[in-house]
Design a protein around this motif. Sequence first.
Motif, PDB file in Angstrom:
ATOM      1  N   TYR A 155     -35.007 -12.760   6.642  1.00 49.84           N
ATOM      2  CA  TYR A 155     -35.875 -11.812   5.939  1.00 49.84           C
ATOM      3  C   TYR A 155     -35.203 -11.363   4.649  1.00 49.84           C
ATOM      4  O   TYR A 155     -33.978 -11.454   4.492  1.00 49.84           O
ATOM      5  N   ARG A 156     -36.020 -10.877   3.711  1.00 51.96           N
ATOM      6  CA  ARG A 156     -35.505 -10.210   2.513  1.00 51.96           C
ATOM      7  C   ARG A 156     -35.968  -8.757   2.434  1.00 51.96           C
ATOM      8  O   ARG A 156     -35.407  -7.963   1.703  1.00 51.96           O
ATOM      9  N   GLY A 157     -37.030  -8.438   3.155  1.00 54.45           N
ATOM     10  CA  GLY A 157     -37.559  -7.076   3.094  1.00 54.45           C
ATOM     11  C   GLY A 157     -38.716  -6.935   2.134  1.00 54.45           C
ATOM     12  O   GLY A 157     -39.153  -5.825   1.841  1.00 54.45           O
ATOM     13  N   HIS A 158     -39.228  -8.053   1.632  1.00 56.58           N
ATOM     14  CA  HIS A 158     -40.437  -8.023   0.805  1.00 56.58           C
ATOM     15  C   HIS A 158     -41.126  -9.375   0.901  1.00 56.58           C
ATOM     16  O   HIS A 158     -40.703 -10.251   1.652  1.00 56.58           O
ATOM     17  N   ASP A 159     -42.248  -9.525   0.173  1.00 53.27           N
ATOM     18  CA  ASP A 159     -43.029 -10.766   0.185  1.00 53.27           C
ATOM     19  C   ASP A 159     -43.601 -11.103   1.556  1.00 53.27           C
ATOM     20  O   ASP A 159     -43.778 -12.278   1.893  1.00 53.27           O
ATOM     21  N   GLY A 160     -43.885 -10.093   2.377  1.00 48.73           N
ATOM     22  CA  GLY A 160     -44.608 -10.318   3.615  1.00 48.73           C
ATOM     23  C   GLY A 160     -43.800 -10.809   4.786  1.00 48.73           C
ATOM     24  O   GLY A 160     -44.382 -11.220   5.804  1.00 48.73           O
ATOM     25  N   PHE A 162     -41.044 -10.261   8.062  1.00 43.65           N
ATOM     26  CA  PHE A 162     -41.188  -9.325   9.177  1.00 43.65           C
ATOM     27  C   PHE A 162     -40.799  -7.900   8.785  1.00 43.65           C
ATOM     28  O   PHE A 162     -41.515  -6.938   9.101  1.00 43.65           O
ATOM     29  N   VAL A 163     -39.665  -7.749   8.111  1.00 43.66           N
ATOM     30  CA  VAL A 163     -39.215  -6.406   7.730  1.00 43.66           C
ATOM     31  C   VAL A 163     -40.215  -5.778   6.761  1.00 43.66           C
ATOM     32  O   VAL A 163     -40.580  -4.595   6.892  1.00 43.66           O
ATOM     33  N   ALA A 164     -40.676  -6.552   5.797  1.00 44.52           N
ATOM     34  CA  ALA A 164     -41.678  -6.032   4.856  1.00 44.52           C
ATOM     35  C   ALA A 164     -42.960  -5.650   5.575  1.00 44.52           C
ATOM     36  O   ALA A 164     -43.600  -4.638   5.247  1.00 44.52           O
ATOM     37  N   THR A 165     -43.347  -6.440   6.570  1.00 45.54           N
ATOM     38  CA  THR A 165     -44.554  -6.132   7.335  1.00 45.54           C
ATOM     39  C   THR A 165     -44.394  -4.822   8.094  1.00 45.54           C
ATOM     40  O   THR A 165     -45.325  -3.998   8.155  1.00 45.54           O
ATOM     41  N   MET A 166     -43.228  -4.592   8.685  1.00 44.48           N
ATOM     42  CA  MET A 166     -42.996  -3.328   9.387  1.00 44.48           C
ATOM     43  C   MET A 166     -43.036  -2.144   8.424  1.00 44.48           C
ATOM     44  O   MET A 166     -43.557  -1.068   8.755  1.00 44.48           O
ATOM     45  N   LEU A 167     -42.506  -2.320   7.233  1.00 45.70           N
ATOM     46  CA  LEU A 167     -42.564  -1.246   6.236  1.00 45.70           C
ATOM     47  C   LEU A 167     -44.010  -0.927   5.866  1.00 45.70           C
ATOM     48  O   LEU A 167     -44.393   0.248   5.731  1.00 45.70           O
ATOM     49  N   ARG A 168     -44.830  -1.969   5.741  1.00 46.74           N
ATOM     50  CA  ARG A 168     -46.237  -1.757   5.412  1.00 46.74           C
ATOM     51  C   ARG A 168     -46.978  -1.093   6.572  1.00 46.74           C
ATOM     52  O   ARG A 168     -47.746  -0.133   6.365  1.00 46.74           O
ATOM     53  N   LEU A 169     -46.737  -1.577   7.802  1.00 42.93           N
ATOM     54  CA  LEU A 169     -47.441  -1.011   8.948  1.00 42.93           C
ATOM     55  C   LEU A 169     -47.023   0.431   9.219  1.00 42.93           C
ATOM     56  O   LEU A 169     -47.829   1.228   9.710  1.00 42.93           O
ATOM     57  N   GLU A 170     -45.784   0.765   8.901  1.00 47.12           N
ATOM     58  CA  GLU A 170     -45.344   2.163   9.058  1.00 47.12           C
ATOM     59  C   GLU A 170     -46.189   3.078   8.192  1.00 47.12           C
ATOM     60  O   GLU A 170     -46.498   4.212   8.589  1.00 47.12           O
TER      61      GLU A 170
END
Length: 284
Positions: A155-160, A162-170
């Motif tokens: 992961y990188r934390g952006h561009d969709g 898993f980590v980016a998805t969790m940030l969005r869903l939060e």
Amino acid sequence: MTVSNPPLTARLVVTGAGGQVGGELLRLAPDARGYGRADLDITDPAAVRAIIEPGDVVLNCAAYTAVDRAESEPDAAFAANGTGPAVLAAECARVGARLIHLSTDYVFPGTHDRPYDTADATGPTTVYGRSKLAGELAVLEQATDAQVVRTAWVYRGHDGDFVATMLRLERERDTVDVVDDQLGSPTYAVDLAAGLLELANRPAAPRLLHATNTGRATWFELARAVFEEIGADPDRVRPCDSTAFPRPARRPAYSVLSDRSWVAAGLTPFRPWRAALRAALADR
């Protein structure tokens, strides 16, 4: 993960430069030549021949990564993940360049209860995994000095991712259900890229290596950690099993990779996954 790499005397070529790891390689090594999907078809021998020169170090991050879609598009998966690496390996061997090829935990069946070592038997259960294994075998057979590096849960934390998805869903939901029956080692793309650059300076390292952040977590535990790191209530993340999210391709239940070969080669160990996640979220 802090790695101080001496300057490469060889020219660095990055294929798959538009992806998570390829993008970080170009950021960390701005003098490298990067080729994304629109720039280079790695299945085309003539196109590959035009970009590889004697003495190059080629880092192949190009791949077909749509795990579920691969079940209905096996030809596309095997072209990108099997034929493409074979073409790169053959050309590297022909001109005297060195290939470092990125692979995946999906080459294993996911049935272990201990970290997979490089000597463990493979046994992919998905089209994606079989196509990646085909690429590994082609690389190791056709280029005698090539190295294959397996990683997992990048992961990188952006561009969709898993980590980016969790940030969005939060931001969007009161609660989030996340599977708690798949275990792996979350791996920060920045750390992986740094490790690959260190390996680029180490041609005598073993031909098959595993590289992930250390430790293990389920996707549920990773999601809770994301919430905790940004100050959100981790209890908003709820565990479930994989049957709640049926998919065409069955995910490995166990994807933890042993770093024994990496450390034994004298390469810098990766930091724990939680420390890497903290750094990723701080760098957003």
